[in-house]
Structure formats: C-alpha cells, structure tokens
Design a protein around this motif. Structure first.
Motif, PDB file in Angstrom:
ATOM      1  N   TRP A 272       0.687  -0.979   0.133  1.00  0.00           N
ATOM      2  CA  TRP A 272       0.080  -0.203   0.228  1.00  0.00           C
ATOM      3  C   TRP A 272       0.794   1.587  -0.231  1.00  0.00           C
ATOM      4  O   TRP A 272       1.627   1.371   0.608  1.00  0.00           O
ATOM      5  CB  TRP A 272      -0.672  -0.063   1.369  1.00  0.00           C
ATOM      6  N   ALA A 273       0.395   2.492  -0.116  1.00  0.00           N
ATOM      7  CA  ALA A 273       1.036   3.337  -1.093  1.00  0.00           C
ATOM      8  C   ALA A 273       0.164   4.839  -0.848  1.00  0.00           C
ATOM      9  O   ALA A 273      -1.345   4.379  -1.450  1.00  0.00           O
ATOM     10  CB  ALA A 273       2.217   3.729  -2.299  1.00  0.00           C
ATOM     11  N   PRO A 274       0.171   5.320  -0.674  1.00  0.00           N
ATOM     12  CA  PRO A 274      -0.263   6.903  -0.859  1.00  0.00           C
ATOM     13  C   PRO A 274      -0.574   7.001  -2.175  1.00  0.00           C
ATOM     14  O   PRO A 274      -0.266   6.836  -3.288  1.00  0.00           O
ATOM     15  CB  PRO A 274       0.160   7.939  -0.341  1.00  0.00           C
ATOM     16  N   LEU A 275      -2.056   7.612  -2.300  1.00  0.00           N
ATOM     17  CA  LEU A 275      -1.996   7.851  -3.329  1.00  0.00           C
ATOM     18  C   LEU A 275      -1.744   9.900  -3.805  1.00  0.00           C
ATOM     19  O   LEU A 275      -1.335  10.381  -3.407  1.00  0.00           O
ATOM     20  CB  LEU A 275      -4.222   8.253  -3.893  1.00  0.00           C
ATOM     21  N   SER A 276      -1.286   9.772  -5.303  1.00  0.00           N
ATOM     22  CA  SER A 276      -0.445  11.059  -6.096  1.00  0.00           C
ATOM     23  C   SER A 276      -1.607  11.436  -5.679  1.00  0.00           C
ATOM     24  O   SER A 276      -2.828  10.862  -6.278  1.00  0.00           O
ATOM     25  CB  SER A 276      -0.167  10.469  -7.156  1.00  0.00           C
ATOM     26  N   ASP A 277      -0.928  13.028  -5.860  1.00  0.00           N
ATOM     27  CA  ASP A 277      -1.804  13.796  -5.838  1.00  0.00           C
ATOM     28  C   ASP A 277      -3.210  14.308  -6.903  1.00  0.00           C
ATOM     29  O   ASP A 277      -3.956  15.185  -6.936  1.00  0.00           O
ATOM     30  CB  ASP A 277      -1.054  15.834  -5.460  1.00  0.00           C
ATOM     31  N   ASP A 278      -2.368  13.366  -8.137  1.00  0.00           N
ATOM     32  CA  ASP A 278      -3.472  14.212  -9.436  1.00  0.00           C
ATOM     33  C   ASP A 278      -4.806  12.818  -9.568  1.00  0.00           C
ATOM     34  O   ASP A 278      -5.282  12.844 -10.276  1.00  0.00           O
ATOM     35  CB  ASP A 278      -2.666  13.580 -10.894  1.00  0.00           C
ATOM     36  N   LEU A 279      -4.285  11.349  -8.721  1.00  0.00           N
ATOM     37  CA  LEU A 279      -5.194  10.887  -8.340  1.00  0.00           C
ATOM     38  C   LEU A 279      -6.392  10.761  -8.633  1.00  0.00           C
ATOM     39  O   LEU A 279      -7.363  10.210  -9.387  1.00  0.00           O
ATOM     40  CB  LEU A 279      -4.498   9.220  -8.256  1.00  0.00           C
ATOM     41  N   PRO A 280      -6.768  12.266  -7.974  1.00  0.00           N
ATOM     42  CA  PRO A 280      -8.321  11.937  -7.337  1.00  0.00           C
ATOM     43  C   PRO A 280      -8.463  12.856  -8.504  1.00  0.00           C
ATOM     44  O   PRO A 280     -10.308  11.946  -8.407  1.00  0.00           O
ATOM     45  CB  PRO A 280      -8.175  12.903  -6.173  1.00  0.00           C
ATOM     46  N   MET A 281      -8.341  13.225  -9.648  1.00  0.00           N
ATOM     47  CA  MET A 281      -9.033  13.830 -10.874  1.00  0.00           C
ATOM     48  C   MET A 281      -9.730  12.998 -11.964  1.00  0.00           C
ATOM     49  O   MET A 281     -10.084  12.797 -12.078  1.00  0.00           O
ATOM     50  CB  MET A 281      -7.972  15.055 -11.030  1.00  0.00           C
ATOM     51  N   ARG A 282      -8.423  11.483 -11.467  1.00  0.00           N
ATOM     52  CA  ARG A 282      -8.238  11.069 -12.349  1.00  0.00           C
ATOM     53  C   ARG A 282      -9.601   9.633 -11.891  1.00  0.00           C
ATOM     54  O   ARG A 282      -9.971   9.704 -13.212  1.00  0.00           O
ATOM     55  CB  ARG A 282      -7.277   9.660 -12.612  1.00  0.00           C
TER      56      ARG A 282
END
Length: 243
Positions: free
Chosen positions: A46-56
């Motif tokens: 498990w790793a944190p989401l990158s900042d751009d993934l919520p938009m994806r």
C-alpha cells in the motif's frame, strides 16, 4: 458508447479522498488454506495516492449512476437495524435485495467467503444475477454500511470487468462477466491496481460491484466490524457526500 469510467469516485474534496485511500497491486494465491485456488488478494504494497489521482478517479460525463462509487455517513436518527432497513426502503428502489450480514474479526486481508465452500474468493465481481455484458451497464449497486465497532476498508480494483472482457475474449459481447474473466486478464499478464478506502463505523458506500472487482478488508484494524448490505438501483446523491 464509451465504457463506464472505472472506479469513478464521487468526491468534493481531493484531500479527503487522499486522507482515507491507498493504492497497491495484487497477488494470486494457489493452495493457500481458506482461499479458492487462484484467488486474487491485495499484494500489501500500500502507498498513498499521488496528488493527481483523485482527478483521475473523478466521475466524468459518461459516468452513469449505476457505475458510481459514493461514500456517506448514516443520518444520526438511524440507531438500530430496523431503522436502517426502513431507510433503505426510502432510497428509491421499490424492491432492494437484502444480502447476508457479516461480522468479521480484525486482521483479515479480505472478508467475503463462498457459502457453498467456505472459501474466500478474494477480489471478485458480484454478478449474482448473471447479467450479460451489455446489461452490466445498468446493474444494481451494492449499498453497504459499517456497523462497527471497528473501521474496515473497501477494496476496489480500478479496471472494470467489461474492459477486461474486451481484452481476453474475442466475442466479448456474448460474455456474462464473472470473476473468472478477471483471472484470465491477470493470466494474460495484464496489470491492475486496487484501492483501499477506509470506512469508519456509521459510514457506508454504494459501489458497482458487478463492474469493479472488490472485497472488504479488516487488515491493520484492532476491532471487529459488522456490515449490513443491499442490492438496488439507486440514483446518485441519496445522502450528502462524505468526502
């Protein structure tokens, strides 16, 4: 018509999604006690989401209500199972289908098991109605509430089973998508990601579990938790958004 957007997660605040969501890979298990041979589990990386993934993962113009993932908090007036059942009856589907309640100990990588065998299928699609490829677009969503006392996680693969069928079957239109299609996709050396999204007591979710391979998990939790679930065709926005 374009495919349903995979893992389209309704959210207003990207930071709130980042706070409760992680991403990782998957692994297959063979001959491991308690699991179907070939079951797919989270790899645990498990790793944190990158900042751009919520938009994806944000819904787009092609996202139908039946393909949307939503998180919510139960109204404060819902304090017992009968009140919850009454609430479900008011959400817009005249005949929601109750599913078996669960009570899961902490520390389980996946929680669902097959009643006929007692084995865990791992990440799976829930096409219990044996819907055709085309009919999956209007499949009912699963409504699930965490009754506590502990937190738990919703696990969602980010690729829709319909997209997998297109890769592994020449006549994909004739398919009735099942978990085996997910296994075939992985056997073809295709990669998938899985999201792990925290759901605290009194919170719940709607998700297209016919379309997205999923399970739940109590791994890394200290307390057990129970759930109540239904299948139904509900429009979006039955509750105010949680995130």
């Amino acid at each position: 018509m374009p495919d349903l957007h995979p893992a389209a997660i309704a959210h207003r605040d990207p930071a709130a999604l980042l706070d409760r969501c992680e991403i990782g890979g998957v692994r297959r298990v063979h001959g491991e006690p308690g699991y179907e041979s070939g079951a797919v589990l989270p790899a645990g990386d498990w790793a944190p989401l990158s900042d751009d993934l919520p938009m994806r993962y944000a819904p787009n113009i092609f996202t139908q209500d039946s393909g949307l993932v939503e998180f919510f908090r139960l109204p404060a007036v819902v304090t017992n199972p009968s009140a919850l059942a009454a609430l479900v009856g008011e959400l817009g589907d005249p005949a929601p289908v109750p599913l078996a309640a669960t009570y899961d100990p902490p520390g389980e990588p996946v929680t669902h098991f097959l009643p006929e065998s007692g084995l865990r299928p791992g990440l799976h699609v829930d096409n219990r109605q044996n819907l055709s490829f085309a009919d999956c677009r209007d499949a009912p969503r699963r409504f699930c509430v965490n009754l506590g006392p502990g937190s738990r996680h919703l696990l969602l693969v980010t690729t829709a089973i319909t997209s997998m069928c297109k890769v592994v079957h020449e006549r994909f239109e004739a398919r009735r998508p099942q978990t085996g299609d997910f296994w075939s996709y992985l056997a073809a050396r295709r990669q998938v990601s899985v999201l792990r999204i925290r759901v605290d007591p009194g919170e719940g979710w709607f998700a297209p579990t016919v379309l997205l391979p999923y399970d739940e998990s109590t791994e890394d939790e200290e307390l057990p938790s129970a759930t109540a679930s239904w299948l139904g065709r509900w429009g979006r926005g039955c509750f105010g958004p949680l995130i």
